[in-house]
Design an enzyme around this catalytic site. Structure first.
Site, short mmCIF file in Angstrom:
data_model
loop_
_atom_site.label_atom_id
_atom_site.label_comp_id
_atom_site.label_asym_id
_atom_site.label_seq_id
_atom_site.Cartn_x
_atom_site.Cartn_y
_atom_site.Cartn_z
N HIS A 156 -61.98 16.18 28.38
CA HIS A 156 -62.34 15.10 27.45
C HIS A 156 -63.16 15.72 26.32
O HIS A 156 -63.91 16.67 26.56
CB HIS A 156 -63.22 14.04 28.16
CG HIS A 156 -63.90 13.12 27.19
ND1 HIS A 156 -63.28 12.00 26.69
CD2 HIS A 156 -65.12 13.19 26.58
CE1 HIS A 156 -64.10 11.40 25.83
NE2 HIS A 156 -65.23 12.10 25.75
N THR B 293 -53.59 14.63 23.25
CA THR B 293 -53.86 13.90 24.50
C THR B 293 -52.78 14.18 25.56
O THR B 293 -53.10 14.41 26.72
CB THR B 293 -53.91 12.38 24.21
OG1 THR B 293 -54.86 12.16 23.16
CG2 THR B 293 -54.32 11.60 25.44
N ARG C 64 -55.22 21.85 26.69
CA ARG C 64 -54.29 20.91 27.34
C ARG C 64 -52.88 21.50 27.47
O ARG C 64 -52.18 21.22 28.43
CB ARG C 64 -54.30 19.59 26.58
CG ARG C 64 -55.56 18.77 26.90
CD ARG C 64 -55.76 17.62 25.96
NE ARG C 64 -56.73 16.65 26.46
CZ ARG C 64 -57.16 15.61 25.76
NH1 ARG C 64 -56.75 15.41 24.52
NH2 ARG C 64 -58.03 14.77 26.30
N GLU D 42 -72.25 9.82 23.98
CA GLU D 42 -71.70 10.43 25.20
C GLU D 42 -72.64 11.52 25.74
O GLU D 42 -72.75 11.69 26.96
CB GLU D 42 -70.30 11.00 24.92
CG GLU D 42 -69.30 9.88 24.62
CD GLU D 42 -67.88 10.38 24.35
OE1 GLU D 42 -67.00 9.52 24.16
OE2 GLU D 42 -67.64 11.61 24.34
N ARG E 33 -61.90 19.19 19.42
CA ARG E 33 -60.63 18.45 19.50
C ARG E 33 -59.44 19.38 19.25
O ARG E 33 -58.39 19.25 19.86
CB ARG E 33 -60.61 17.29 18.49
CG ARG E 33 -61.66 16.20 18.72
CD ARG E 33 -61.42 15.36 19.92
NE ARG E 33 -60.10 14.81 20.00
CZ ARG E 33 -59.76 13.83 20.86
NH1 ARG E 33 -60.65 13.31 21.69
NH2 ARG E 33 -58.53 13.39 20.91
N LYS F 226 -62.24 17.71 33.45
CA LYS F 226 -61.84 16.61 34.33
C LYS F 226 -61.49 17.11 35.74
O LYS F 226 -61.28 18.32 35.94
CB LYS F 226 -60.66 15.88 33.69
CG LYS F 226 -61.02 15.15 32.39
CD LYS F 226 -59.82 14.37 31.85
CE LYS F 226 -60.16 13.58 30.59
NZ LYS F 226 -58.98 12.80 30.09
N TYR G 184 -65.98 4.97 29.69
CA TYR G 184 -64.71 4.75 28.99
C TYR G 184 -64.56 3.30 28.49
O TYR G 184 -63.44 2.86 28.22
CB TYR G 184 -63.53 5.10 29.90
CG TYR G 184 -63.08 6.55 29.85
CD1 TYR G 184 -62.82 7.20 28.64
CD2 TYR G 184 -62.87 7.26 31.02
CE1 TYR G 184 -62.37 8.51 28.59
CE2 TYR G 184 -62.42 8.59 30.97
CZ TYR G 184 -62.17 9.20 29.76
OH TYR G 184 -61.71 10.49 29.71
N ASN H 276 -55.17 15.55 32.02
CA ASN H 276 -55.07 16.45 30.87
C ASN H 276 -56.28 17.37 30.72
O ASN H 276 -56.58 17.86 29.64
CB ASN H 276 -54.77 15.66 29.59
CG ASN H 276 -55.84 14.63 29.28
OD1 ASN H 276 -56.85 14.57 29.97
ND2 ASN H 276 -55.63 13.84 28.24
N PHE I 134 -54.07 1.50 30.67
CA PHE I 134 -54.37 2.63 31.57
C PHE I 134 -55.84 2.70 31.99
O PHE I 134 -56.24 3.62 32.70
CB PHE I 134 -53.94 3.95 30.91
CG PHE I 134 -54.57 4.21 29.55
CD1 PHE I 134 -55.83 4.75 29.43
CD2 PHE I 134 -53.86 3.90 28.38
CE1 PHE I 134 -56.39 5.00 28.18
CE2 PHE I 134 -54.41 4.15 27.14
CZ PHE I 134 -55.70 4.69 27.04
N1 UDP Z 1 -54.73 8.20 28.80
C1 UDP Z 1 -53.77 7.83 29.72
N2 UDP Z 1 -52.62 7.24 29.26
C2 UDP Z 1 -52.38 7.03 27.93
C3 UDP Z 1 -53.36 7.40 27.00
C4 UDP Z 1 -54.52 7.98 27.47
O1 UDP Z 1 -53.94 8.03 30.91
O2 UDP Z 1 -51.32 6.49 27.58
C5 UDP Z 1 -55.97 8.82 29.28
C6 UDP Z 1 -55.99 10.30 28.97
O3 UDP Z 1 -56.53 10.97 30.11
C7 UDP Z 1 -56.91 10.41 27.79
C8 UDP Z 1 -57.89 9.26 28.05
O4 UDP Z 1 -57.08 8.24 28.62
O5 UDP Z 1 -57.54 11.67 27.75
C9 UDP Z 1 -58.57 8.71 26.81
O6 UDP Z 1 -57.56 8.39 25.85
P1 UDP Z 1 -57.74 8.81 24.33
O7 UDP Z 1 -56.68 8.09 23.57
O8 UDP Z 1 -59.15 8.61 23.90
O9 UDP Z 1 -57.35 10.36 24.34
P2 UDP Z 1 -58.26 11.66 24.14
O10 UDP Z 1 -59.37 11.30 23.18
O11 UDP Z 1 -58.79 12.05 25.50
O12 UDP Z 1 -57.33 12.68 23.58
MG MG Z 2 -60.70 9.75 23.17
#
Ligand code: UDP
Ligand code: MG
Length: 136
Positions: free
Chosen positions: A118, A94, A105, A129, A88, A12, A52, A115, A60
């Site tokens: 992705h 996250t 992260r 994707e 992952r 990112k 997204y 963070n 968000f």
């Molecule tokens: N995100 C955020 N606020 C939140 C949750 C998620 O800004 O409360 C952002 C964060 O950058 C995250 C992305 O949205 O990586 C996608 O969310 P997801 O729950 O899919 O998390 P990830 O799969 O990236 O761990």
């Molecule tokens: Mg996700």
């Protein structure tokens, strides 16, 4: 014998901007994920919104799309055994505050939004994707 799987990773804007691309790529390769393809791009907010889309109902969403389109990113196809889950695990939770030690992260994430990476959350989403960034 288990089949190699592919997943999509994105470095990112916060991490690209801090010149962490090579360090993050090294973490993937050291953990048995091959980088099959990689491209540095700067996507538009509309493209981020499409990518997204699954999060469109979330509070968000708008900020997330602005953020992903705020600067260059590096999209990669990672390949290896259980690549989706392995990626992952290497990424960590996250919210960097909750991420385990030595995850990307935990090492580099600034906040829940910035963070650093992705990663696809399922094999099915990984296919979609990967197509999003690498088809054509
Ligand atoms: N995100 C955020 N606020 C939140 C949750 C998620 O800004 O409360 C952002 C964060 O950058 C995250 C992305 O949205 O990586 C996608 O969310 P997801 O729950 O899919 O998390 P990830 O799969 O990236 O761990
Ligand atoms: Mg996700």
């Amino acid at each position: 014998m288990s089949e190699a799987e592919q997943t999509l990773s994105i470095i990112k804007p916060d991490a690209v901007e801090r010149n962490l691309t090579e360090k993050i790529k090294d973490i993937f390769t050291q953990n048995n994920l091959k980088i099959k393809d990689s491209k540095k791009i700067h996507i538009t907010k509309d493209e981020a919104a499409e990518f997204y889309k699954v999060h469109q109902a979330k509070p968000f969403y708008n900020e997330l799309c602005s953020y992903l389109s705020s600067g260059p990113i590096v999209a990669m196809i990672l390949e290896g055994k259980d690549a989706v889950i392995l990626n992952r695990k290497i990424m960590g939770a996250t919210d960097p505050k909750n991420a385990e030690d030595n995850t990307i992260r935990k090492l580099f994430g600034i906040s829940i939004d910035k963070n650093s990476v992705h990663g696809s959350d399922s094999a099915e989403n990984a296919k979609k994707e990967i197509d999003f960034f690498f088809k054509n």
